[in-house]
Scaffold this active site. Structure first.
Site, PDB file in Angstrom:
ATOM      1  N   ASP A   5      44.992  39.399  44.074  1.00  0.00           N
ATOM      2  CA  ASP A   5      44.253  38.426  43.274  1.00  0.00           C
ATOM      3  C   ASP A   5      44.932  38.099  41.958  1.00  0.00           C
ATOM      4  OD1 ASP A   5      41.984  37.670  44.639  1.00  0.00           O
ATOM      5  OD2 ASP A   5      40.895  39.490  44.125  1.00  0.00           O
TER       6      ASP A   5
HETATM    7  C1  BGC Z   1      39.866  42.885  45.132  1.00  0.00           C
HETATM    8  C2  BGC Z   1      40.609  42.517  46.379  1.00  0.00           C
HETATM    9  C3  BGC Z   1      42.055  42.290  46.064  1.00  0.00           C
HETATM   10  C4  BGC Z   1      42.656  43.449  45.334  1.00  0.00           C
HETATM   11  C5  BGC Z   1      44.063  43.206  44.910  1.00  0.00           C
HETATM   12  C6  BGC Z   1      40.540  44.034  44.445  1.00  0.00           C
HETATM   13  O1  BGC Z   1      39.908  44.274  43.254  1.00  0.00           O
HETATM   14  O2  BGC Z   1      38.547  43.252  45.469  1.00  0.00           O
HETATM   15  O3  BGC Z   1      40.029  41.381  46.946  1.00  0.00           O
HETATM   16  O4  BGC Z   1      42.718  42.093  47.285  1.00  0.00           O
HETATM   17  O5  BGC Z   1      41.881  43.734  44.190  1.00  0.00           O
HETATM   18  O6  BGC Z   1      44.177  42.263  43.915  1.00  0.00           O
END
Ligand code: BGC
Length: 833
Positions: free
Chosen positions: A505
């Site tokens: 993200d």
């Molecule tokens: C989120 C995921 C994401 C991951 C890596 C997590 O906090 O819930 O959706 O893939 O972070 O960024």
């Protein structure tokens, strides 16, 4: 390859040094399936989740926490103040007043020194016990299966030689239902609070007079000697849970809350002869009434359902029965996969805690923990799809329902809302869509469900797009649109466009946020036509193949062939534009520059594409897969797990976004993001590297790092999302425990990749990949209604390879067991070699 000479080799590759200090705050009790916390002063509150259906309570080892019904934001029963000091002081505390001495069996919030303390976190229940001045007080808490309440039994025993006159005070603070509003809209909320008292029950009925058809009730199974429902009467206007005026002073005042802060506090005065004990049962329930049955008299709430609930748990025997039913429920659920490996840490992770965490992540997604406020994120699209991977064998029917809910938040073009609210099941407009990995995770989740259940009928279910019934299509069509979305959104190198972000993200290649406070994901032109993701390419190959398998199964062979051509072309692009010489690149940014390649100043190698591309089988026959994993080992390995990237970013970069906002070593900027460590386990196993797969597994598995609890800080029985990486000053420190896709992925990695029992569309595949020193183990696996007792014999001492499989004495050709008749018990013997 000269460029790689300029690479900073990771300074992370260290191994456990002898004599490193070991510190634990409790221990596992495997026979009772509990973690036993032996001091209340844990490095952080160590919590448990009570409830696994609709009513939930988060409960810490000192009785902090809160309850909610279905949705931690929209239906919160009790308050919790995140980021508060002192930490964790709202919850389900009991005060014991013994003369001048006031204390809590869980130590908090008074923090009076205890003579003895223990907290047992078990499967869906917690028992906290403290002793002081010859009095022993115990609270047992759980949410009964099939009901919407938290039950608490308090037992007090006089272990001294004199008679004791003591008072017991339970205390909870109600939340005015919408946790966000409750924490912000004080000009209204200070005037809305309402309660009713009826015998030993305190009803919280704020907003029931208008549009709410639900209330909460806190009750005891016997009449109290006093009560309070106004917080300022119980605590004092300037009092605190650490020093409630009513407890330290003259007792409860009989206050009735009018606005301000409604609470439920009671007082029970007990006289205990030496050796005598008393038990009081409490409950906190959530009741919904049909609109036409809301009132029993003008402004008097209809309590019939509450009374029925209280009657269900009025006696000790009922409490015991409900607790026994809960235990039987967990026996059954965990019985679907049980291993006996001779390694007690491995067994306790596989058989108890990893599966337990999978249930919790399935229920909560990323909504409510001690790090997720319950107000921010609802159910994540990609998160919930991945949670299914570790949950589907536990309760396939609930997985089925979830799949249909998630698919309903997909848009007609195959893209999807990134999050939805569990109560309304509607997509969250604030975050919107544009995370281009999301569509493929739906294929991953459905594929796991089909492999587990063989229930192909789910593909014919009609499911709305964008929650709009008029836009309903079959689930098969949803998957088709998922696949098509990626194949129609390719960039200049033939790799998938990244959109706002992919799994990571924080890698925001189309965002360019320059002002503080702006969202990293949704600011700016979030859907650029240039930035591409090698990670999504790996996903497209992996889950695209799953899609073509499904197509063939339902007889759509031509469509499968067409899809295979699209996959082959992305695979080629991955091995050319996506390959850096010794590892897979991460992405191309919006200007077409490489992200995750050796020409980069920082962030030269990322873990995600190595895991995903190798799991997809990319470069397996041509050597790239081996090289990529060797690079991970050489450059990303640390003693506490594999970091996400190296070298860490040392300054903010507009073109990369949030990932560079974190100080080096934290979160996605070179933290040990536990979620993608099991991808490496699966990848290593797919190449037959049993020793390495197990080594990577052990580095982050909670039971194996219990003795560094002082460093790790989070609960030693569950995974955390992130462990600070080697660039961080607090290397090894865990954060964001419980709600992480790590739970599901590690269960996949250990149960399927290592122990080698993998559901396929055609049956159960047996293909272990273990250290050569593992000479054998057994797995009992419920699969499509039949029970398989699998014995693996590795007296040959290999890491990988199956010489023969026999089922009930008959030798199989190949290593996939066709599903047996439901109810059958099958004895399976796998000989490695
Ligand atoms: C989120 C995921 C994401 C991951 C890596 C997590 O906090 O819930 O959706 O893939 O972070 O960024």
């Amino acid at each position: 390859m000269e460029k790689s000479d300029t690479l900073r080799k990771t300074r992370c590759s260290q191994s456990f040094s002898e004599g490193e200090y070991a510190m634990q705050f409790g221990h596992f009790d495997d026979a009772r399936r509990e973690y036993v916390v032996t001091t209340p002063r844990t490095p952080l509150p160590w919590i448990n989740y009570l409830g696994s259906e609709s009513f939930f309570t988060l409960l810490s080892n000192t009785a902090g926490g809160y309850s909610f019904y279905r949705d931690a934001r929209l239906r919160r029963l009790t308050r919790y103040r995140y980021n508060n000091a002192p930490l964790d002081s709202e919850g389900f505390h009991i005060y014991v007043k013994d003369g001048e001495s006031v204390w809590n069996p869980g130590w908090q919030p008074v923090q009076a020194e205890l003579d003895e303390y223990v907290c047992r976190h078990g499967l869906g229940y917690t028992v906290i016990e403290g002793k002081k001045g010859g009095v022993r007080a115990q609270q047992e808490l759980f949410v009964p299966f099939g009901d919407n309440c938290l039950l608490m039994r308090v037992r007090v025993r006089n272990d001294s030689k004199e008679e004791k006159r003591i008072s017991i005070f339970p205390y909870v603070e109600f939340c005015l239902w919408d946790a966000m509003d409750d924490a912000s809209n004080f000009q209204r909320n200070y005037s809305t609070g309402e309660v009713e008292i009826d015998g030993a029950a305190i009803y919280h009925k704020t907003e029931y007079r208008e549009r709410r058809d639900h209330y909460a009730v806190f009750w005891a199974n016997r009449a109290p000697d006093g009560f309070d429902t106004a917080r300022e009467a119980f605590l004092g206007v300037y009092g605190s849970p650490a020093r409630p005026e009513a407890v330290f002073g003259q007792g409860c005042t009989g206050s009735i809350a009018h606005g301000w802060q409604p609470v439920a506090a009671q007082q029970f005065d007990l006289t205990l002869a030496p050796g005598a004990s008393e038990t009081i049962l409490f409950g906190l329930g959530y009741i919904e009434n049909p609109r036409e049955e809301k009132w029993e008299a003008p402004n008097v709430i209809n309590k019939a359902r509450a009374r029925a609930m209280m009657a269900r748990y009025a006696a000790d025997a009922q409490f015991d029965d409900a607790l026994a039913a809960l235990s039987a429920h967990w026996d059954e659920l965990l019985g679907h996969y049980q291993a006996s490996t001779g390694d007690e840490k491995l067994d306790r992770m596989v058989n108890i805690w990893n599966q337990y965490q999978c249930m919790v992540t399935f229920n909560m997604s990323r909504s409510a923990s001690y790090f997720e406020s319950g107000m921010g994120r609802g159910m994540g699209f990609r998160d919930s799809c991945q949670d299914l991977l570790g949950f589907v064998h536990i309760i396939p029917e609930r997985a089925r329902e979830r799949i249909l809910d998630i698919a309903a938040t997909q848009f007609p073009d195959g893209s999807a809302y990134h999050q939805y609210q569990p109560l309304t099941k509607k997509g969250n407009l604030d975050v919107g869509s544009g995370f281009n990995d999301d569509p493929l995770w739906l294929i991953a989740g459905v594929d796991a469900y089909l492999r587990e259940t063989g229930d192909f009928a789910i593909l014919d279910e009609r499911v709305p797009f964008d929650n709009d019934e008029t836009l309903s299509q079959t689930l098969l069509e949803h998957l088709r649109r998922s696949f098509r979305f990626t194949s129609k959104h390719l960039g200049p190198h033939g790799l998938p466009l990244i959109g706002r972000a992919d799994w990571n993200d924080c890698l925001n290649l189309n965002c360019f946020s320059e002002q503080s406070g702006e969202s990293f994901q949704t600011t700016g032109p979030s859907e650029g036509p240039v930035a591409e993701s090698v990670f999504i390419a790996g996903m497209f190959v992996k889950y695209g193949r799953a899609w073509t398998d499904i197509l063939r199964h339902v007889g759509l062979v031509d469509e499968a062939r067409m899809a295979e051509r699209a996959i082959a072309s992305v695979e080629r692009a991955t091995l050319t534009a996506g390959w850096d010489g010794a590892w897979f690149r991460r992405a191309y940014d919006a200007s077409g520059n490489v992200v995750g390649g050796c020409e980069c100043e920082e962030g030269q190698i990322f873990i995600e594409p190595q895991g995903m591309c190798v799991m997809a089988g990319i470069g397996k026959d041509t050597g790239e897969a081996e090289k990529a994993l060797a690079s991970v080992k050489e450059r990303l390995d640390t003693k506490y797990g594999i970091v996400l990237l190296q070298p860490a970013y040392t300054r903010y970069r507009l073109e990369l976004g949030e990932i560079t906002s974190y100080p080096p070593g934290y979160k996605e900027n070179a933290g040990i993001f536990c979620h993608n460590n099991p991808w490496i386990v699966c990848a290593e196993a797919s190449l037959g590297h049993g020793a390495r797969a197990f080594e990577v597994y052990c580095r982050t598995a909670p039971a194996y790092i219990e003795d560094i609890s002082e460093i790790h800080r989070t609960e030693p029985y569950v995974y955390s999302q992130m462990i600070a990486g080697c660039d961080a000053p607090t290397f090894g420190e865990g954060k964001n425990s419980w709600l992480t896709g790590t739970a599901a992925w590690t269960f996949v990695s250990v149960s399927q990749a290592i122990l080698g029992v993998t559901p396929t569309l055609d049956g159960l595949k047996l293909d272990p990949c273990v250290p050569a020193s593992a000479k054998g183990f057994t797995v009992t696996r419920l699969y499509r209604g039949a029970t398989y007792h699998i014995t693996v014999d590795n007296s040959a001492g290999v890491e990988h390879g199956v010489k023969s499989v026999t089922a009930d004495g008959k030798t199989l050709s190949g290593n996939v067991l066709p599903p047996a008749a439901p109810g059958a018990a099958v004895d399976v013997r796998v000989v490695m070699g």
